[in-house]
Design a protein around this motif. Structure first.
Motif, PDB file in Angstrom:
ATOM      1  N   ALA A 184      -4.945 -10.353  -0.716  1.00  0.00           N
ATOM      2  CA  ALA A 184      -6.244 -10.017  -0.127  1.00  0.00           C
ATOM      3  C   ALA A 184      -6.067  -9.288   1.207  1.00  0.00           C
ATOM      4  CB  ALA A 184      -7.076 -11.285   0.070  1.00  0.00           C
ATOM      5  N   ILE A 185      -5.122  -9.743   2.008  1.00  0.00           N
ATOM      6  CA  ILE A 185      -4.849  -9.090   3.296  1.00  0.00           C
ATOM      7  C   ILE A 185      -4.316  -7.681   3.076  1.00  0.00           C
ATOM      8  CG2 ILE A 185      -3.331  -9.155   5.324  1.00  0.00           C
ATOM      9  CD1 ILE A 185      -3.695 -12.249   5.245  1.00  0.00           C
ATOM     10  N   PHE A 186      -3.373  -7.518   2.140  1.00  0.00           N
ATOM     11  CA  PHE A 186      -2.843  -6.189   1.824  1.00  0.00           C
ATOM     12  C   PHE A 186      -3.969  -5.259   1.393  1.00  0.00           C
ATOM     13  CE2 PHE A 186       1.923  -6.736   0.568  1.00  0.00           C
ATOM     14  CZ  PHE A 186       2.176  -7.432   1.717  1.00  0.00           C
ATOM     15  N   ALA A 187      -4.767  -5.708   0.427  1.00  0.00           N
ATOM     16  CA  ALA A 187      -5.824  -4.865  -0.140  1.00  0.00           C
ATOM     17  C   ALA A 187      -6.854  -4.471   0.923  1.00  0.00           C
ATOM     18  CB  ALA A 187      -6.503  -5.596  -1.304  1.00  0.00           C
ATOM     19  N   GLU A 188      -7.301  -5.424   1.724  1.00  0.00           N
ATOM     20  CA  GLU A 188      -8.291  -5.129   2.758  1.00  0.00           C
ATOM     21  C   GLU A 188      -7.743  -4.154   3.799  1.00  0.00           C
ATOM     22  OE1 GLU A 188      -9.712  -8.797   4.448  1.00  0.00           O
ATOM     23  OE2 GLU A 188     -10.267  -9.573   2.476  1.00  0.00           O
ATOM     24  N   ARG A 244       0.951  -7.815   9.456  1.00  0.00           N
ATOM     25  CA  ARG A 244       1.744  -8.897  10.061  1.00  0.00           C
ATOM     26  C   ARG A 244       0.869  -9.775  10.941  1.00  0.00           C
ATOM     27  NH1 ARG A 244       4.440  -8.942  15.117  1.00  0.00           N
ATOM     28  NH2 ARG A 244       5.999 -10.584  15.212  1.00  0.00           N
ATOM     29  N   GLN A 245       0.009  -9.173  11.752  1.00  0.00           N
ATOM     30  CA  GLN A 245      -0.873  -9.942  12.626  1.00  0.00           C
ATOM     31  C   GLN A 245      -1.860 -10.785  11.812  1.00  0.00           C
ATOM     32  OE1 GLN A 245      -2.373  -6.673  14.985  1.00  0.00           O
ATOM     33  NE2 GLN A 245      -0.964  -7.120  16.666  1.00  0.00           N
ATOM     34  N   ARG A 246      -2.384 -10.213  10.760  1.00  0.00           N
ATOM     35  CA  ARG A 246      -3.331 -10.953   9.916  1.00  0.00           C
ATOM     36  C   ARG A 246      -2.646 -12.090   9.169  1.00  0.00           C
ATOM     37  NH1 ARG A 246      -7.293  -7.483   6.503  1.00  0.00           N
ATOM     38  NH2 ARG A 246      -8.127  -9.581   6.244  1.00  0.00           N
ATOM     39  N   LEU A 247      -1.413 -11.849   8.715  1.00  0.00           N
ATOM     40  CA  LEU A 247      -0.660 -12.915   8.055  1.00  0.00           C
ATOM     41  C   LEU A 247      -0.362 -14.051   9.031  1.00  0.00           C
ATOM     42  CD1 LEU A 247       1.868 -10.829   5.929  1.00  0.00           C
ATOM     43  CD2 LEU A 247      -0.045 -12.205   5.068  1.00  0.00           C
ATOM     44  N   SER A 248      -0.023 -13.695  10.258  1.00  0.00           N
ATOM     45  CA  SER A 248       0.258 -14.692  11.288  1.00  0.00           C
ATOM     46  C   SER A 248      -0.973 -15.561  11.536  1.00  0.00           C
ATOM     47  CB  SER A 248       0.690 -14.001  12.576  1.00  0.00           C
ATOM     48  OG  SER A 248       0.923 -14.948  13.592  1.00  0.00           O
ATOM     49  N   ASN A 295      10.757  -6.511   3.370  1.00  0.00           N
ATOM     50  CA  ASN A 295      10.074  -7.151   2.248  1.00  0.00           C
ATOM     51  C   ASN A 295       8.722  -6.475   2.058  1.00  0.00           C
ATOM     52  OD1 ASN A 295      11.898  -9.619   1.709  1.00  0.00           O
ATOM     53  ND2 ASN A 295      11.635  -9.562   3.925  1.00  0.00           N
ATOM     54  N   THR A 296       8.697  -5.451   1.239  1.00  0.00           N
ATOM     55  CA  THR A 296       7.526  -4.584   1.156  1.00  0.00           C
ATOM     56  C   THR A 296       6.611  -4.867  -0.036  1.00  0.00           C
ATOM     57  OG1 THR A 296       8.807  -2.908   0.003  1.00  0.00           O
ATOM     58  CG2 THR A 296       8.670  -2.721   2.413  1.00  0.00           C
ATOM     59  N   SER A 297       6.858  -5.953  -0.750  1.00  0.00           N
ATOM     60  CA  SER A 297       5.949  -6.349  -1.827  1.00  0.00           C
ATOM     61  C   SER A 297       5.496  -7.780  -1.553  1.00  0.00           C
ATOM     62  CB  SER A 297       6.629  -6.268  -3.198  1.00  0.00           C
ATOM     63  OG  SER A 297       7.590  -7.299  -3.347  1.00  0.00           O
ATOM     64  N   ILE A 298       4.421  -8.178  -2.173  1.00  0.00           N
ATOM     65  CA  ILE A 298       3.931  -9.544  -1.997  1.00  0.00           C
ATOM     66  C   ILE A 298       4.969 -10.538  -2.482  1.00  0.00           C
ATOM     67  CG2 ILE A 298       2.171 -11.191  -2.769  1.00  0.00           C
ATOM     68  CD1 ILE A 298       0.231  -8.748  -2.845  1.00  0.00           C
ATOM     69  N   ARG A 299       5.605 -10.218  -3.587  1.00  0.00           N
ATOM     70  CA  ARG A 299       6.624 -11.120  -4.140  1.00  0.00           C
ATOM     71  C   ARG A 299       7.761 -11.348  -3.142  1.00  0.00           C
ATOM     72  NH1 ARG A 299       8.678  -9.494  -9.762  1.00  0.00           N
ATOM     73  NH2 ARG A 299       6.782 -10.568 -10.368  1.00  0.00           N
ATOM     74  N   THR A 300       8.302 -10.289  -2.580  1.00  0.00           N
ATOM     75  CA  THR A 300       9.420 -10.463  -1.651  1.00  0.00           C
ATOM     76  C   THR A 300       8.955 -11.005  -0.305  1.00  0.00           C
ATOM     77  OG1 THR A 300       9.333  -8.145  -0.943  1.00  0.00           O
ATOM     78  CG2 THR A 300      10.845  -8.689  -2.757  1.00  0.00           C
ATOM     79  N   LEU A 301       7.753 -10.654   0.110  1.00  0.00           N
ATOM     80  CA  LEU A 301       7.235 -11.148   1.382  1.00  0.00           C
ATOM     81  C   LEU A 301       6.965 -12.649   1.318  1.00  0.00           C
ATOM     82  CD1 LEU A 301       6.453 -10.397   4.237  1.00  0.00           C
ATOM     83  CD2 LEU A 301       4.148  -9.946   3.416  1.00  0.00           C
TER      84      LEU A 301
END
Length: 121
Positions: A44-48, A75-79, A94-100
Motif C-alpha cells: 500500500a505504501i509503495f502503490a500510494e 523509507r520514512q513512511r515504512l518507519s 532490496n527493491t521489491s516487497i518480497r526482499t524488503l
C-alpha cells in the motif's frame, strides 16, 4: 539455474540482474499479490507513493518508476508504519516487497527502534 552469478562493475553480485534471471521483478504480465499483513502494508505504501493502483511483491521499485526521492519517502513512511527504521542503503539493495520484507527482519546494526520526542519538548 545459472552457470555463474552476474557481477556489477565493483565485482559484487548484481542483484538486479540476478532477479531478472530468476524471473523477478514482475514484468507487468502477472502481479504476485501480498500474502502477509506486513506485505499488504508495504504494498500500500509503495502503490500510494508511486501513484500505482497495485504493486506486486516481486515488482522492482525502479522499474515501477521510483527515484531516490521516492525511495526516501517510502523509507520514512515504512518507519512510521512499523515503528522501526531501516538503513537507507538497505532500501536500495532490496527493491521489491518480497526482499524488503526480508530485510525488515532484525539484523545486527541494520534496524533500530525509532524514538519519537514530543514536539516542543
Amino acid at each position: 539455474m545459472i552457470d555463474e552469478q552476474p557481477l556489477n562493475a565493483q565485482g559484487k553480485v548484481d542483484r538486479r540482474r540476478l532477479e531478472e534471471l530468476a524471473g523477478e521483478p514482475g514484468n507487468g504480465t502477472t502481479v504476485v499479490g501480498p500474502a502477509s499483513d506486513a506485505k499488504v502494508r508495504i504494498a500500500a505504501i509503495f502503490a500510494e507513493t508511486l501513484g500505482h493502483d497495485q504493486v506486486g511483491v516481486t515488482d522492482n521499485l525502479f522499474r515501477l518508476g521510483a527515484d531516490s526521492v521516492q525511495i526516501v519517502a517510502i523509507r520514512q513512511r515504512l518507519s512510521a508504519e512499523f515503528g522501526r527504521e531501516l538503513a537507507l542503503a538497505r532500501m536500495f539493495e532490496n527493491t521489491s516487497i518480497r526482499t524488503l520484507t526480508t530485510a525488515f527482519r532484525p539484523r545486527p546494526g541494520s534496524l533500530r527502534t525509532t524514538r519519537r520526542r514530543p514536539v516542543g519538548g
